[in-house]
Design a protein around this motif. Structure first.
Motif, PDB file in Angstrom:
ATOM      1  N   LEU A  44       0.916  -1.090   0.081  1.00 58.96           N
ATOM      2  CA  LEU A  44       0.146   0.079   0.070  1.00 58.96           C
ATOM      3  C   LEU A  44       0.774   1.331  -0.067  1.00 58.96           C
ATOM      4  N   ASP A  45       1.911   1.384   0.626  1.00 64.18           N
ATOM      5  CA  ASP A  45       2.723   2.219   0.563  1.00 64.18           C
ATOM      6  C   ASP A  45       3.043   2.615  -0.782  1.00 64.18           C
ATOM      7  N   GLU A  46       3.833   1.702  -1.412  1.00 62.76           N
ATOM      8  CA  GLU A  46       4.233   1.818  -2.783  1.00 62.76           C
ATOM      9  C   GLU A  46       3.308   2.318  -3.714  1.00 62.76           C
ATOM     10  N   PHE A  47       1.861   1.583  -3.415  1.00 61.13           N
ATOM     11  CA  PHE A  47       0.887   2.024  -4.080  1.00 61.13           C
ATOM     12  C   PHE A  47       0.699   3.753  -4.143  1.00 61.13           C
ATOM     13  N   PHE A  48       0.735   4.325  -2.896  1.00 63.26           N
ATOM     14  CA  PHE A  48       0.331   5.762  -2.895  1.00 63.26           C
ATOM     15  C   PHE A  48       1.789   6.456  -3.186  1.00 63.26           C
ATOM     16  N   MET A  49       2.827   6.145  -3.280  1.00 61.40           N
ATOM     17  CA  MET A  49       4.008   6.515  -3.553  1.00 61.40           C
ATOM     18  C   MET A  49       4.131   6.823  -5.081  1.00 61.40           C
ATOM     19  N   ILE A  50       3.647   5.875  -5.707  1.00 57.89           N
ATOM     20  CA  ILE A  50       3.501   5.732  -7.293  1.00 57.89           C
ATOM     21  C   ILE A  50       2.299   6.221  -7.915  1.00 57.89           C
ATOM     22  N   ARG A  51       1.228   5.278  -7.811  1.00 58.89           N
ATOM     23  CA  ARG A  51      -0.029   5.597  -8.392  1.00 58.89           C
ATOM     24  C   ARG A  51      -0.926   6.645  -8.161  1.00 58.89           C
ATOM     25  N   ALA A  53       0.296   9.039  -6.358  1.00 57.90           N
ATOM     26  CA  ALA A  53       1.018  10.319  -6.535  1.00 57.90           C
ATOM     27  C   ALA A  53       0.931  10.731  -8.051  1.00 57.90           C
ATOM     28  N   GLY A  54       0.905   9.767  -8.963  1.00 60.94           N
ATOM     29  CA  GLY A  54       0.534   9.945 -10.403  1.00 60.94           C
ATOM     30  C   GLY A  54      -0.705  10.697 -10.836  1.00 60.94           C
ATOM     31  N   LEU A  55      -1.609  10.135  -9.814  1.00 64.97           N
ATOM     32  CA  LEU A  55      -3.090  10.428 -10.161  1.00 64.97           C
ATOM     33  C   LEU A  55      -3.404  12.191  -9.690  1.00 64.97           C
ATOM     34  N   ILE A  56      -2.576  12.278  -8.620  1.00 63.95           N
ATOM     35  CA  ILE A  56      -2.808  13.683  -7.924  1.00 63.95           C
ATOM     36  C   ILE A  56      -1.794  14.561  -8.868  1.00 63.95           C
ATOM     37  N   ASP A  57      -0.882  14.001  -9.592  1.00 63.00           N
ATOM     38  CA  ASP A  57      -0.073  14.983 -10.464  1.00 63.00           C
ATOM     39  C   ASP A  57      -0.879  15.369 -11.674  1.00 63.00           C
ATOM     40  N   GLN A  58      -1.542  14.146 -12.082  1.00 60.80           N
ATOM     41  CA  GLN A  58      -2.406  14.360 -13.395  1.00 60.80           C
ATOM     42  C   GLN A  58      -3.594  15.633 -12.988  1.00 60.80           C
ATOM     43  N   MET A  59      -4.307  15.266 -11.685  1.00 67.19           N
ATOM     44  CA  MET A  59      -5.434  16.432 -11.553  1.00 67.19           C
ATOM     45  C   MET A  59      -4.643  18.041 -11.475  1.00 67.19           C
ATOM     46  N   LYS A  60      -3.448  18.174 -10.806  1.00 66.34           N
ATOM     47  CA  LYS A  60      -2.648  19.233 -10.521  1.00 66.34           C
ATOM     48  C   LYS A  60      -2.469  19.838 -11.975  1.00 66.34           C
ATOM     49  N   SER A  69     -11.788   2.399 -17.845  1.00 67.25           N
ATOM     50  CA  SER A  69     -12.910   1.984 -17.478  1.00 67.25           C
ATOM     51  C   SER A  69     -13.936   3.155 -17.231  1.00 67.25           C
ATOM     52  N   GLY A  70     -13.358   4.098 -18.017  1.00 63.88           N
ATOM     53  CA  GLY A  70     -14.165   5.316 -17.862  1.00 63.88           C
ATOM     54  C   GLY A  70     -14.315   6.426 -16.716  1.00 63.88           C
ATOM     55  N   LEU A  71     -13.184   6.192 -15.941  1.00 60.49           N
ATOM     56  CA  LEU A  71     -13.185   7.046 -14.809  1.00 60.49           C
ATOM     57  C   LEU A  71     -11.857   8.211 -15.122  1.00 60.49           C
ATOM     58  N   THR A  72     -12.109   9.486 -14.519  1.00 60.43           N
ATOM     59  CA  THR A  72     -11.426  10.536 -14.603  1.00 60.43           C
ATOM     60  C   THR A  72     -10.388  10.244 -13.393  1.00 60.43           C
ATOM     61  N   PRO A  73      -9.083  11.106 -13.491  1.00 64.25           N
ATOM     62  CA  PRO A  73      -8.313  10.812 -12.327  1.00 64.25           C
ATOM     63  C   PRO A  73      -9.201  11.108 -10.879  1.00 64.25           C
ATOM     64  N   SER A  74      -9.844  12.257 -10.922  1.00 60.66           N
ATOM     65  CA  SER A  74     -10.599  12.463  -9.747  1.00 60.66           C
ATOM     66  C   SER A  74     -11.502  11.305  -9.333  1.00 60.66           C
ATOM     67  N   ASP A  75     -12.177  10.882 -10.269  1.00 62.03           N
ATOM     68  CA  ASP A  75     -13.088   9.729  -9.994  1.00 62.03           C
ATOM     69  C   ASP A  75     -12.093   8.686  -9.371  1.00 62.03           C
ATOM     70  N   GLN A  76     -11.081   8.364 -10.014  1.00 63.71           N
ATOM     71  CA  GLN A  76     -10.238   7.374  -9.355  1.00 63.71           C
ATOM     72  C   GLN A  76      -9.844   7.380  -7.933  1.00 63.71           C
ATOM     73  N   LEU A  77      -9.258   8.672  -7.857  1.00 64.01           N
ATOM     74  CA  LEU A  77      -8.701   9.053  -6.422  1.00 64.01           C
ATOM     75  C   LEU A  77      -9.893   9.126  -5.349  1.00 64.01           C
ATOM     76  N   SER A  78     -11.194   9.239  -5.694  1.00 64.78           N
ATOM     77  CA  SER A  78     -12.226   9.524  -4.732  1.00 64.78           C
ATOM     78  C   SER A  78     -12.571   7.936  -4.214  1.00 64.78           C
ATOM     79  N   LYS A  79     -12.683   7.063  -5.542  1.00 60.89           N
ATOM     80  CA  LYS A  79     -12.885   5.489  -5.197  1.00 60.89           C
ATOM     81  C   LYS A  79     -11.810   4.840  -4.434  1.00 60.89           C
ATOM     82  N   ILE A  80     -10.574   5.240  -4.881  1.00 60.49           N
ATOM     83  CA  ILE A  80      -9.334   4.712  -4.145  1.00 60.49           C
ATOM     84  C   ILE A  80      -9.441   5.146  -2.685  1.00 60.49           C
ATOM     85  N   VAL A 247       1.605  13.001  -0.332  1.00 58.30           N
ATOM     86  CA  VAL A 247       0.564  12.755  -0.837  1.00 58.30           C
ATOM     87  C   VAL A 247      -0.487  11.998   0.076  1.00 58.30           C
ATOM     88  N   ARG A 248       0.033  11.455   1.301  1.00 53.71           N
ATOM     89  CA  ARG A 248      -0.848  11.070   2.309  1.00 53.71           C
ATOM     90  C   ARG A 248      -0.247  11.391   3.590  1.00 53.71           C
TER      91      ARG A 248
END
Length: 665
Positions: A44-51, A53-60, A69-80, A247-248
């Protein structure tokens, strides 16, 4: 949402949930259950550090494109976030249940401080190496390193409020174990410090004290077209990783809202970045709990291996026999010894090897150094971009260069993920090539933890292709022709399409058609669609995918002929094995590549067919055991939920079955 594809991140979280739930298996030894909780945390640590983090960078950056699957970065972060909150609650609940069982076995966490010299531990081992930093105009807020555990305290004196932070150094042990009779007591360093806070802040009233930990963006991002020196670029990137943006923030303990607001403002995090945890912050230490209670551990495994003591035995054997090794059931020592013998053999004139990950004190590395110092031509392609092994690989590169090896880093924009070893001998005036290809790394430690398959041969056509592979990596030249290897990113994707298309054509003509694929991950739009096409044509498809899977199985008219299972057990399932029925003249391949965009288009990977009849039968039988496993298998449904497959009769555990079998080399 697109019902043809599962989301990559949620699929990964489902995999990590399966890892966590392994700790609930009633047949698992008690202390081994703790390891799965720790592995879950590490993942889970690696997931936050890479995946994440990457979604947050996309949003910024304003990137708002939808994924498969049809999800935006924002959608994905919310579901994550929603899923992770549920998972960390489940983690603490499972740990509490195991703790109750451990107490019955006389193993205790953070209990009975007065029975042991905890005060001596604190004053002699802990206090000298910690320094409280009370925030003031003279003491600005300290830099908090990635994944470091810290204590935030609010203290009061003469009516004045102060905020103070204790950064627990990584040099301190995370835990202390005491034995009294048949009982074991485990104390976490952070809880010891909190117990003795009054000695750190004498004459202060301690208003509050809680633990917090920051996770930072650890992805190495650089523009390949601007890189002039990859070695220096990786060095600089590692420095940047250490100060990546937060990121967390995890928090454990009672806290005042004002204190949390202060921290979140300091780390520029919003509420979505805050995770309150129970019981313990960071369970990774559980992987290293070593208590001598054999009845609560896995039994050792007996590895089958050859007698390696006879001089020049290995090469004489390989000359007449193609070999398959099934790790960890066969001993990787065979490969280590192969390189060692090559270093000493005066007939060996060259050794070439790719290095993605290797262990500390690697005997293989030492043999390569020895060979180079003896004047042999030693060429090592080191992948500097192997995630979280970058620093170690930088050290290997310099060490091997100093010994006289030719060291290459391959491509700036492609990772070298192929696992290949070539030993060239001159025997009676003739050049003979001995080749080792593998689904796994040359890491002698993880070879005991991961399942992988090694192929060793003296086949000259394969050896010639491996020569071409090194020329391709080091001189960027695409050979005029390949005999046995299919190499990404040039030909591998096309080869997979052709193999699947062949089964489609056979099915359309009314012939039996079947595909069995064992991978770590499947996340590729084009290949997923190709598998849907095969299913629609009547091809029977079994996918054994340990982790991420974008494909939705069992949907009528789309994937009704596709089944997906995941096997989670004592060892991490890591091989890539491909079976194609081919009208009964079946083909079986081994590969380093998962079916993902990054593997097929952005890495140097290899796929190779096993043509030796006996070895083909071994691999076919191995795949059948994978399909028959009904103790460690999880079946994926079309709604994205994995259900544990547990049979009460005719039980078959793949990894236990592999330990029973003796694979004669």
């Amino acid at each position: 949402m697109n019902n043809k594809f599962f989301n990559r991140e949620l699929s990964w979280l489902a995999f990590n949930e399966r890892v966590l739930l392994e700790a609930t298996d009633p047949n698992l030894p008690l202390l081994e259950k703790l390891k799965f909780i720790g592995i879950f945390s590490s993942n889970l640590d690696e997931f936050f550090m890479i995946r994440v983090a990457g979604l947050i960078d996309q949003m910024k950056s304003g990137y708002n494109k939808r994924d498969l699957s049809g999800l935006t970065p924002s959608d994905q972060l919310s579901k994550i976030r929603e899923k992770v909150l549920a998972l960390i609650k489940k983690q603490s609940d499972i740990f509490s249940e195991i703790l109750t069982k451990l107490n019955k076995e006389k193993v205790f966490f953070n209990l009975d401080y007065d029975l042991f010299p905890i005060d001596s531990i604190f004053f002699n081992e802990i206090l000298p190496v910690i320094t409280p930093i009370t925030i003031s105009p003279a003491n600005p807020f300290p830099f908090i390193h990635n994944l470091n555990i810290n204590i935030f305290s609010t203290v009061k004196k003469d009516g004045e409020i102060f905020h103070s932070i204790i950064i627990i150094p990584g040099s301190l042990k995370r835990f202390f174990i005491f034995q009294q009779g048949e009982s074991y007591y485990i104390f976490l360093t952070e809880t010891i410090i909190q117990r003795f806070l009054k000695f750190i802040y004498p004459n202060f009233e301690i208003v509050e004290s809680f633990l917090f930990r920051i996770t930072r963006n650890a992805d190495l991002n650089f523009h390949s077209e601007e890189v002039e020196d990859l070695y220096k670029e990786i060095q600089n990137s590692l420095i940047k990783r250490a100060v990546g943006s937060p990121v967390r923030m995890e928090v454990l303990g009672r806290f005042q809202k004002e204190s949390i607001s202060m921290l979140m403002e300091e780390f520029e995090l919003n509420e979505d970045g805050l995770y309150e945890v129970n019981e313990i912050i960071d369970y990774k230490f559980l992987i290293n709990i070593d208590i001598p209670m054999d009845k609560h551990r896995y039994p050792g495994i007996k590895k089958s291996s050859l007698n390696l003591n006879k001089k020049k035995f290995i090469f004489n054997y390989i000359k007449n026999n193609d070999i398959l090794l099934f790790r960890p059931y066969n001993d990787l020592t065979f490969v280590s010894q192969m390189v060692s013998e090559a270093a000493d053999d005066p007939d060996v004139i060259a050794i070439k090897m790719t290095l993605y990950r290797a262990n500390k004190d690697s005997s293989i590395i030492k043999s390569l150094e020895k060979a180079a110092l003896a004047g042999k031509h030693v060429c090592v392609v080191i992948e500097l971009k192997a995630r979280f092994d970058e620093e170690k690989n930088l050290e290997w590169a310099k060490k091997l260069e100093h010994a006289g090896c030719i060291v290459s880093y391959g491509f700036v924009d492609l990772k070298i993920h192929a696992k290949a070893l070539l030993i060239v001998k001159k025997e009676k005036g003739k050049i003979v090539r001995y080749t080792h290809l593998s689904t796994g790394n040359y890491n002698e430690l993880t070879a005991n933890l991961y399942t992988d398959i090694d192929f060793i041969t003296s086949n000259d056509a394969i050896g010639s292709d491996v020569v071409n592979l090194f020329n391709f990596i080091m001189s960027y030249s695409d050979p005029l022709g390949w005999n046995e290897l299919i190499v990404a990113p040039i030909y591998l994707r096309e080869k997979l399409y052709n193999l699947i298309d062949n089964e489609i054509e056979n099915a359309k003509k009314g012939s039996p058609a079947r595909i069995i694929v064992k991978l770590n991950s499947l996340y590729d739009e084009a290949l997923t669609l190709k598998l849907y096409e095969a299913s629609a044509a009547g091809v029977q498809i079994d996918l054994i995918i340990r982790g991420i899977c974008s494909l939705v199985p069992g949907v009528k008219g789309l994937s009704e002929n596709i089944k997906v299972k995941s096997i989670i057990g004592r060892f991490l399932e890591h091989p890539r094995v491909l079976y194609f029925h081919n009208k009964g003249s079946y083909k079986i391949f081994l590969s380093t590549a998962d079916w993902m965009i990054r593997n097929l288009d952005k890495r140097v990977e290899v796929l190779f067919e096993i043509k030796n009849h006996k070895l083909k039968e071994k691999l076919y039988d191995y795949l059948q055991l994978n399909l028959k496993d009904n103790q460690k298998s999880w079946i994926l449904s079309q709604n994205g939920i994995y259900k544990k497959q547990i049979a009460k009769s005719d039980r078959l555990n793949l990894q236990e079955e592999m330990q029973k079998l003796t694979f004669i080399l």
